[in-house]
Design a protein around this motif. Structure first.
Motif, PDB file in Angstrom:
ATOM      1  N   LEU A   1       0.815  -1.213   0.000  1.00 34.16           N
ATOM      2  CA  LEU A   1       0.000   0.000   0.000  1.00 34.16           C
ATOM      3  C   LEU A   1       0.851   1.266   0.000  1.00 34.16           C
ATOM      4  O   LEU A   1       0.313   2.369  -0.044  1.00 34.16           O
ATOM      5  CB  LEU A   1      -0.927   0.005   1.219  1.00 34.16           C
ATOM      6  N   GLY A   2       2.167   1.105   0.032  1.00 30.47           N
ATOM      7  CA  GLY A   2       3.061   2.252  -0.064  1.00 30.47           C
ATOM      8  C   GLY A   2       3.718   2.685   1.232  1.00 30.47           C
ATOM      9  O   GLY A   2       4.472   3.676   1.248  1.00 30.47           O
ATOM     10  N   PHE A   3       3.484   1.973   2.320  1.00 28.68           N
ATOM     11  CA  PHE A   3       4.113   2.329   3.590  1.00 28.68           C
ATOM     12  C   PHE A   3       5.611   2.013   3.549  1.00 28.68           C
ATOM     13  O   PHE A   3       6.038   1.042   2.931  1.00 28.68           O
ATOM     14  CB  PHE A   3       3.456   1.573   4.746  1.00 28.68           C
ATOM     15  N   VAL A   4       6.382   2.857   4.244  1.00 29.57           N
ATOM     16  CA  VAL A   4       7.832   2.755   4.262  1.00 29.57           C
ATOM     17  C   VAL A   4       8.288   2.495   5.697  1.00 29.57           C
ATOM     18  O   VAL A   4       7.808   3.142   6.636  1.00 29.57           O
ATOM     19  CB  VAL A   4       8.476   4.058   3.744  1.00 29.57           C
ATOM     20  N   GLN A   5       9.234   1.577   5.850  1.00 31.57           N
ATOM     21  CA  GLN A   5       9.786   1.304   7.181  1.00 31.57           C
ATOM     22  C   GLN A   5      10.672   2.459   7.625  1.00 31.57           C
ATOM     23  O   GLN A   5      11.503   2.955   6.865  1.00 31.57           O
ATOM     24  CB  GLN A   5      10.594   0.019   7.148  1.00 31.57           C
ATOM     25  N   ILE A   6      10.476   2.909   8.882  1.00 33.65           N
ATOM     26  CA  ILE A   6      11.308   3.971   9.423  1.00 33.65           C
ATOM     27  C   ILE A   6      12.042   3.534  10.690  1.00 33.65           C
ATOM     28  O   ILE A   6      13.048   4.122  11.066  1.00 33.65           O
ATOM     29  CB  ILE A   6      10.461   5.244   9.683  1.00 33.65           C
ATOM     30  N   ASP A   7      11.540   2.491  11.346  1.00 29.89           N
ATOM     31  CA  ASP A   7      12.161   2.029  12.596  1.00 29.89           C
ATOM     32  C   ASP A   7      11.547   0.684  12.962  1.00 29.89           C
ATOM     33  O   ASP A   7      10.624   0.198  12.293  1.00 29.89           O
ATOM     34  CB  ASP A   7      11.905   3.033  13.726  1.00 29.89           C
ATOM     35  N   HIS A   8      12.050   0.080  14.013  1.00 29.32           N
ATOM     36  CA  HIS A   8      11.405  -1.064  14.648  1.00 29.32           C
ATOM     37  C   HIS A   8      10.954  -0.646  16.044  1.00 29.32           C
ATOM     38  O   HIS A   8      11.526   0.278  16.636  1.00 29.32           O
ATOM     39  CB  HIS A   8      12.337  -2.276  14.736  1.00 29.32           C
ATOM     40  N   ILE A   9       9.939  -1.312  16.544  1.00 31.44           N
ATOM     41  CA  ILE A   9       9.461  -1.083  17.897  1.00 31.44           C
ATOM     42  C   ILE A   9       9.662  -2.369  18.694  1.00 31.44           C
ATOM     43  O   ILE A   9       9.186  -3.434  18.283  1.00 31.44           O
ATOM     44  CB  ILE A   9       7.970  -0.690  17.920  1.00 31.44           C
ATOM     45  N   CYS A  10      10.373  -2.262  19.806  1.00 28.33           N
ATOM     46  CA  CYS A  10      10.624  -3.418  20.660  1.00 28.33           C
ATOM     47  C   CYS A  10       9.708  -3.371  21.879  1.00 28.33           C
ATOM     48  O   CYS A  10       9.578  -2.322  22.517  1.00 28.33           O
ATOM     49  CB  CYS A  10      12.077  -3.430  21.130  1.00 28.33           C
ATOM     50  N   ARG A  11       9.073  -4.479  22.166  1.00 26.32           N
ATOM     51  CA  ARG A  11       8.275  -4.583  23.383  1.00 26.32           C
ATOM     52  C   ARG A  11       9.148  -5.116  24.503  1.00 26.32           C
ATOM     53  O   ARG A  11       9.612  -6.256  24.471  1.00 26.32           O
ATOM     54  CB  ARG A  11       7.061  -5.479  23.176  1.00 26.32           C
ATOM     55  N   TRP A  12       9.399  -4.261  25.493  1.00 27.90           N
ATOM     56  CA  TRP A  12      10.212  -4.625  26.646  1.00 27.90           C
ATOM     57  C   TRP A  12       9.306  -5.022  27.809  1.00 27.90           C
ATOM     58  O   TRP A  12       8.248  -4.424  28.016  1.00 27.90           O
ATOM     59  CB  TRP A  12      11.074  -3.443  27.073  1.00 27.90           C
ATOM     60  N   VAL A  13       9.734  -6.017  28.568  1.00 27.49           N
ATOM     61  CA  VAL A  13       8.969  -6.513  29.714  1.00 27.49           C
ATOM     62  C   VAL A  13       9.906  -6.612  30.918  1.00 27.49           C
ATOM     63  O   VAL A  13      11.057  -7.044  30.786  1.00 27.49           O
ATOM     64  CB  VAL A  13       8.343  -7.886  29.414  1.00 27.49           C
ATOM     65  N   GLY A  14       9.390  -6.207  32.077  1.00 32.48           N
ATOM     66  CA  GLY A  14      10.178  -6.293  33.303  1.00 32.48           C
ATOM     67  C   GLY A  14       9.283  -6.302  34.519  1.00 32.48           C
ATOM     68  O   GLY A  14       8.100  -6.627  34.435  1.00 32.48           O
ATOM     69  N   GLU A  15       9.850  -5.936  35.659  1.00 30.71           N
ATOM     70  CA  GLU A  15       9.122  -5.934  36.926  1.00 30.71           C
ATOM     71  C   GLU A  15       9.234  -4.567  37.589  1.00 30.71           C
ATOM     72  O   GLU A  15      10.230  -3.871  37.446  1.00 30.71           O
ATOM     73  CB  GLU A  15       9.698  -7.007  37.869  1.00 30.71           C
ATOM     74  N   GLY A  16       8.184  -4.226  38.346  1.00 33.24           N
ATOM     75  CA  GLY A  16       8.196  -2.983  39.100  1.00 33.24           C
ATOM     76  C   GLY A  16       9.166  -3.033  40.261  1.00 33.24           C
ATOM     77  O   GLY A  16       9.586  -4.111  40.705  1.00 33.24           O
ATOM     78  N   ALA A  17       9.513  -1.852  40.773  1.00 32.51           N
ATOM     79  CA  ALA A  17      10.485  -1.774  41.858  1.00 32.51           C
ATOM     80  C   ALA A  17       9.890  -2.202  43.191  1.00 32.51           C
ATOM     81  O   ALA A  17      10.594  -2.687  44.072  1.00 32.51           O
ATOM     82  CB  ALA A  17      11.019  -0.342  41.970  1.00 32.51           C
ATOM     83  N   GLY A  18       8.575  -1.982  43.358  1.00 38.02           N
ATOM     84  CA  GLY A  18       7.906  -2.389  44.582  1.00 38.02           C
ATOM     85  C   GLY A  18       8.233  -1.534  45.787  1.00 38.02           C
ATOM     86  O   GLY A  18       7.912  -1.892  46.905  1.00 38.02           O
ATOM     87  N   ARG A  19       8.885  -0.410  45.586  1.00 37.37           N
ATOM     88  CA  ARG A  19       9.210   0.481  46.704  1.00 37.37           C
ATOM     89  C   ARG A  19       8.769   1.897  46.338  1.00 37.37           C
ATOM     90  O   ARG A  19       8.694   2.256  45.160  1.00 37.37           O
ATOM     91  CB  ARG A  19      10.702   0.477  47.002  1.00 37.37           C
ATOM     92  N   SER A  20       8.489   2.702  47.316  1.00 39.83           N
ATOM     93  CA  SER A  20       8.010   4.060  47.081  1.00 39.83           C
ATOM     94  C   SER A  20       9.132   5.068  47.247  1.00 39.83           C
ATOM     95  O   SER A  20       9.899   5.014  48.207  1.00 39.83           O
ATOM     96  CB  SER A  20       6.872   4.392  48.053  1.00 39.83           C
ATOM     97  N   LEU A  21       9.202   5.986  46.284  1.00 38.71           N
ATOM     98  CA  LEU A  21      10.133   7.090  46.391  1.00 38.71           C
ATOM     99  C   LEU A  21       9.399   8.288  46.993  1.00 38.71           C
ATOM    100  O   LEU A  21       8.196   8.253  47.199  1.00 38.71           O
ATOM    101  CB  LEU A  21      10.670   7.460  45.006  1.00 38.71           C
TER     102      LEU A  21
END
Length: 266
Positions: free
Chosen positions: A113-133
């Motif tokens: 359809l004419g779309f052009v690649q400009i970047d990739h998007i990575c889905r990152w997964v992790g865990e919260g810190a569980g502490r309050s600042l």
């Protein structure tokens, strides 16, 4: 027949999206139908919905997301028909650049359809810190708007207001970060920063008090974001392709640390 997206279409779409492993929520459709209803349409056969697509406009840019076709009707031209309908609406509304994130399955259709690649998007997964600042000061929304515009080259006030009002929102002198609670965990994004050195403290604030799964979509070209997340114990779980159609955007990925949504609204 292609007709407008109705409220009654949302529950079956969300059910189908869950089966596909997508992360999306009812509030996103409320946002889309309020801000750009004519860009959200359904392919129907009588009363049956065969496919769906949503889109939204931000100034002279637009995003296409949530292209979904019922499994039994794929590879029948429905996806192309819906894409062409959404592109037409965006162009008629004055959009010059159309964005989307492409899965491996959809990449060839968008390229044709004419779309052009400009970047990739990575889905990152992790865990919260569980502490309050310590509690931060009052977030500066005007600053967030300016930082986001530096990254994407366009004012996107509506999506920033919608996302930043839903969860925890923090700012620094040159950056901002939003933390949204979603089903199955917490999403970080939107997240933008003009000074790399401030990104780490923003991430610490976002993770403060958060327990359990955290996920975010990050431009692969933002090497600083990738390095920071890796050092924080996150890992890449998936990857999509960022593409555009039309006028080349003023895109600066080094200032975009996470997208505002998980593929549907940029």
């Amino acid at each position: 027949m292609v007709t407008p997206f109705l409220d009654a279409d949302i529950p079956p779409f969300l059910s189908l999206a869950k089966e596909e492993g997508w992360i999306c929520h009812r509030w996103e459709f409320d946002f889309l139908l309020e801000n750009f209803p004519h860009g959200c349409v359904v392919k129907r056969d009588g009363k049956s919905a065969l496919g769906y697509i949503t889109s939204v406009r931000y100034g002279r840019s637009g995003w296409i997301g949530n292209l979904m076709v019922q499994p039994g009707f794929r590879r029948c031209g429905i996806g192309r028909e819906l894409m062409q309908a959404a592109i037409s609406v965006l162009h008629k509304s004055g959009v010059k650049t159309v964005w989307l994130t492409a899965s491996e399955q959809g990449f060839d259709l968008y390229r044709r359809l004419g779309f052009v690649q400009i970047d990739h998007i990575c889905r990152w997964v992790g865990e919260g810190a569980g502490r309050s600042l310590s509690k931060p000061g009052v977030p500066d929304f005007d600053l967030a708007q300016g930082v986001d515009r530096e990254g994407w080259g366009e004012r996107r006030d509506a999506i920033l207001q919608a996302t930043c009002s839903r969860g925890s929102f923090f700012t620094s002198s040159a950056g901002f970060i939003c933390c949204q609670r979603r089903e199955g965990g917490v999403q970080i994004g939107p997240w933008g920063c003009l000074v790399e050195a401030q990104a780490s403290s923003l991430l610490d604030q976002a993770l403060s008090g958060v327990k359990g799964r955290v996920f975010l979509d990050v431009p692969a070209s933002n090497l600083a974001a990738g390095a920071l997340l890796g050092q924080s114990g996150f890992f890449v779980k998936g990857r999509s392709t960022l593409m555009y159609l039309g006028t080349e955007p003023r895109y600066h990925p080094g200032k975009v640390f996470a997208l505002a949504s998980m593929g549907s609204m940029g």
